[in-house]
Design a protein around this motif. Structure first.
Motif, short mmCIF file in Angstrom:
data_model
loop_
_atom_site.label_atom_id
_atom_site.label_comp_id
_atom_site.label_asym_id
_atom_site.label_seq_id
_atom_site.Cartn_x
_atom_site.Cartn_y
_atom_site.Cartn_z
N ALA A 104 0.81 -1.24 -0.30
CA ALA A 104 0.07 0.09 -0.11
C ALA A 104 1.15 1.49 -0.08
N GLN A 105 2.16 1.34 0.48
CA GLN A 105 2.57 2.27 1.07
C GLN A 105 2.99 2.23 -0.52
N ALA A 106 3.60 2.00 -1.12
CA ALA A 106 4.50 2.06 -1.90
C ALA A 106 4.02 1.99 -3.57
N ARG A 107 2.61 1.74 -3.99
CA ARG A 107 2.13 2.48 -4.18
C ARG A 107 0.96 4.06 -4.31
N SER A 108 0.87 4.09 -3.18
CA SER A 108 1.19 5.47 -2.75
C SER A 108 2.31 6.50 -3.09
N GLU A 109 3.29 6.24 -2.79
CA GLU A 109 4.55 6.95 -2.53
C GLU A 109 4.96 6.91 -4.28
N ALA A 110 4.27 5.69 -5.07
CA ALA A 110 4.58 5.59 -6.40
C ALA A 110 3.31 6.18 -7.55
N ARG A 111 2.26 6.47 -7.05
CA ARG A 111 1.61 7.48 -7.34
C ARG A 111 1.88 9.01 -7.14
N LEU A 112 2.31 8.98 -6.17
CA LEU A 112 2.41 10.04 -5.44
C LEU A 112 3.01 11.29 -6.36
N ALA A 113 4.32 10.19 -6.71
CA ALA A 113 5.57 10.89 -7.71
C ALA A 113 5.35 10.93 -9.25
N GLU A 114 4.48 10.12 -9.27
CA GLU A 114 3.57 10.05 -10.53
C GLU A 114 2.87 11.42 -10.87
N SER A 115 2.31 11.85 -9.75
CA SER A 115 0.95 12.72 -10.16
C SER A 115 2.17 13.91 -10.06
N LEU A 116 2.67 14.63 -9.27
CA LEU A 116 3.83 15.61 -9.05
C LEU A 116 4.46 16.13 -10.71
N ALA A 117 4.87 14.73 -11.51
CA ALA A 117 4.81 14.94 -12.51
C ALA A 117 4.26 15.10 -13.62
N GLU A 118 2.93 14.38 -13.73
CA GLU A 118 2.24 14.69 -14.74
C GLU A 118 2.20 15.80 -14.72
#
Length: 480
Positions: free
Chosen positions: A127-141
């Motif tokens: 859950a933490q891995a998915r959350s932080e990957a999505r956060l990094a993706e959103s900041l870039a997107e």
């Protein structure tokens, strides 16, 4: 009178005890005159001795290598707080570098693959891995580079970045720079909960333009836009976990979610009265209460409190909001008020109409006013339905059950207060708040960019206090 602090150690005890000597006095009567002691240095040395004594009592923890390397046991309370603040800023800088690296990993392999790699190679949970990957993706997107820079500068925290990444892309929210201004001044939960309170005229204009394009003559308020978006994103899942227990998870819009929260709190209070629940913990009682609600074993009464400002000139209500400050639209107010029980909650500024004196428990009207005034727990901001009406001057010591002597505390904070006796500040006519522990400096006052407190509702040219209140009952015959 100034005093000199000297310390001795009592036999059989590792706790330092101050020995007080008045200024100008000496152990040697023949001594007189001389340089005056450095009182600031003496007090600092005394504080270090006290801190060392407390550290010694913690044994193995303070002997851990990382703790020993930092020399925590010898720090005064103020120095320890400074160390925590500096380490927090340093953690933010490291997290910014971490997110930048994860963002690069996402750009090369995708968010799902990046989350898998984080889990496999760092041993963090999925859950933490998915959350932080999505956060990094959103900041870039969404090109939120300023947010990453603010995190790298130690100005905001990872939780702030999550709020910005989630809220900024919404058309009815303000932009990244506006959110960064709020995040530099307030905790992330305050910004997230009250973000609708910072809508600008441009936001209104954009929404009106969108509505006019879709429906000629139509208008959309930010609260309506947010509610529609949240209802579109609603979801609920129940699954059998690897531990053999069922796990229930749901995302609900802020109106339905708040109503269910209040029903659950009322059901938990009913469970608490049972003889067989005396030894149960609060989470256990909550689980029993949820089962009772879903299985229909009880249907407790619970009221949703809505506050509004009263314009004494026009005689109209304005700026409707939930007791925690969440704005609601005129349409939502009309729908909720259609079947609501209206309580006469316009009171004197000294709250004299709500003074119960030596009655032990707060009344329904008092709980409504506490919900509006305090906006939840004064220590951790937990919603008001999960709070107790705490006597600031204890009832056992003669304290009255009157609004100025009451404050909302959730169950964990209430228990902690009675165990640790931390002070509560009560500014005249204002909202009580938890005071810093002894020896700690007061937290800095926030410098909110728009000049408003985020826990307060949007400013309008209306009377702010006292508030009228409307309660909507899930059961018309029930009371909060």
């Amino acid at each position: 009178m100034f005093t000199e602090l000297r310390f001795e150690h009592r036999a059989g005890s590792r706790v330092a005890v101050p020995e007080v000597h008045p200024v100008g006095r000496s152990d040697d009567p023949a001594e007189s005159g001389g340089d005056e002691p450095d009182w600031a240095e003496l007090n600092r040395e005394a504080a270090e001795v006290r801190a060392g004594a407390r550290g010694a009592e913690r044994g193995p923890f303070i002997e851990a290598q990382c703790a020993a390397r930092l020399g925590l046991e010898s720090l005064t309370d103020s120095d320890l707080l400074d160390r925590v603040v500096k380490l927090t800023a340093e953690r933010s800088r490291i997290e910014a570098e971490y997110l930048a690296a994860v963002g690069e990993l996402v750009s090369r392999d995708g968010a799902q693959s990046a989350a898998w790699q984080l889990r496999e190679y760092t041993r963090m949970n999925g859950a933490q891995a998915r959350s932080e990957a999505r956060l990094a993706e959103s900041l870039a997107e969404h090109s939120l580079g300023d947010t990453l820079d603010a995190l790298a500068a130690g100005e905001i925290h990872m939780s702030h970045a999550k709020v910005i990444a989630r809220e900024t892309p919404k058309t009815h929210r303000r932009g990244e720079s506006d959110f960064l201004g709020l995040c530099r001044a307030y905790p992330s939960d305050v910004v997230a909960r009250h973000s609708l309170a910072y809508e600008s005229e441009q936001v209104y204009a954009d929404l009106a333009a969108e509505a006019a394009a879709a429906t000629p003559g139509g208008t959309v308020e930010p609260a309506d836009a947010e509610l529609a978006l949240q209802r579109h994103q609603r979801r609920c899942s129940m699954r059998l976990g690897d531990d053999g227990m069922w796990h229930l998870n749901a995302d609900l819009d802020y109106l339905v979610g708040r109503q269910i929260s209040m029903q659950l709190a009322a059901a938990e209070r009913a469970v608490r009265q049972r003889d067989d629940s005396a030894e149960d913990t609060f989470p256990q009682r909550n689980a029993d209460a949820l089962c009772d609600l879903i299985l229909g074993r009880q249907r407790p009464g619970a009221s949703l409190v809505i506050a509004a400002d009263y314009d004494s000139v026009s005689g109209q209500l304005a700026n409707p909001r939930l007791d925690d400050g969440t704005p609601i639209s005129a349409n939502q107010l009309a729908e909720l008020a259609a079947d609501a029980k209206i309580l006469p909650a316009i009171f004197n500024s000294d709250w004299s109409q709500l003074a119960l004196g030596r009655v032990r428990s707060a009344s329904e009207a008092q709980r409504i006013i506490l919900a509006i005034r305090d906006g939840g727990c004064i220590a951790c901001a937990t919603h008001s339905e999960q709070c107790h009406a705490h006597h600031i001057d204890y009832f056992e010591d003669g304290g009255n059950t009157d609004i100025p002597n009451l404050a909302n505390l959730c169950e964990p904070c209430h228990l902690d207060h009675h165990q640790r006796h931390w002070p509560i500040e009560t500014p005249p006519g204002g909202r009580p708040r938890r005071a810093p522990p002894g020896g700690q400096p007061s937290p800095p006052a926030p410098t909110e960019p728009s000049g408003r407190d985020p826990t307060a509702s949007p400013s309008r040219d209306h009377v702010r206090l006292p508030d009228p209140a409307i309660t909507t009952d899930s059961d018309p015959a029930a009371a909060a």
